[in-house]
Scaffold this motif. Structure first.
Motif, PDB file in Angstrom:
ATOM      1  N   PRO A  35      67.852  37.541  67.156  1.00  0.00           N
ATOM      2  CA  PRO A  35      68.605  37.016  65.973  1.00  0.00           C
ATOM      3  C   PRO A  35      67.643  37.193  64.797  1.00  0.00           C
ATOM      4  N   SER A  62      69.713  45.353  72.372  1.00  0.00           N
ATOM      5  CA  SER A  62      70.394  44.039  71.867  1.00  0.00           C
ATOM      6  C   SER A  62      71.352  44.576  71.101  1.00  0.00           C
ATOM      7  N   THR A  64      72.783  42.388  69.068  1.00  0.00           N
ATOM      8  CA  THR A  64      72.672  42.008  67.900  1.00  0.00           C
ATOM      9  C   THR A  64      71.935  42.673  66.826  1.00  0.00           C
TER      10      THR A  64
END
Length: 121
Positions: A35, A62, A64
């Motif tokens: 993140p 990922s 994200t």
């Protein structure tokens, strides 16, 4: 691990022809924290980056970070990432994300170092 942010007017021939006329802002993030990496990509994009260098990566994709890379790409920000340093052919992310330029290490004779990642991805 890092993110390098280039500021400068894309239409400025001094900046394009001579990178020394641009301002570079190093910003550090750690690859263990997806993140934060994604937030850094978005922040750099929203704050005028033309190129984002991600000297990091791993074998696991990922979602994200992939979303942040897409965010940058649709805003015409070039994302460059490490292809990896394991000497194998396994893909590394975010280098394998669509639109990202994967960078490997080469010797002066235009051959890859033995520890540099390689492959068609």
């Amino acid at each position: 691990m890092g993110l390098l942010i280039k500021h400068g007017d894309p239409g400025d021939p001094q900046c394009v022809a001579n990178p020394a006329h641009c301002t570079y802002t190093p910003t550090h993030f750690y690859e263990e924290i997806d993140p934060d990496i994604a937030a850094g990509i978005v922040w750099a994009t929203d704050n005028g980056a033309d190129v984002i260098n991600l000297s990091l990566g791993g074998a696991t994709r990922s979602a994200t970070v992939a979303a942040a890379v897409r965010y940058a790409a649709v805003r015409d920000v070039l994302v460059v990432a490490s292809a990896g340093n394991d000497g194998g052919t396994e893909v590394r992310y975010p280098a394998a994300e669509p639109g990202v330029i994967a960078v490997a290490a080469a010797q002066s004779v235009s051959t890859l170092y033995s520890w540099s990642q390689r492959g068609p991805w």
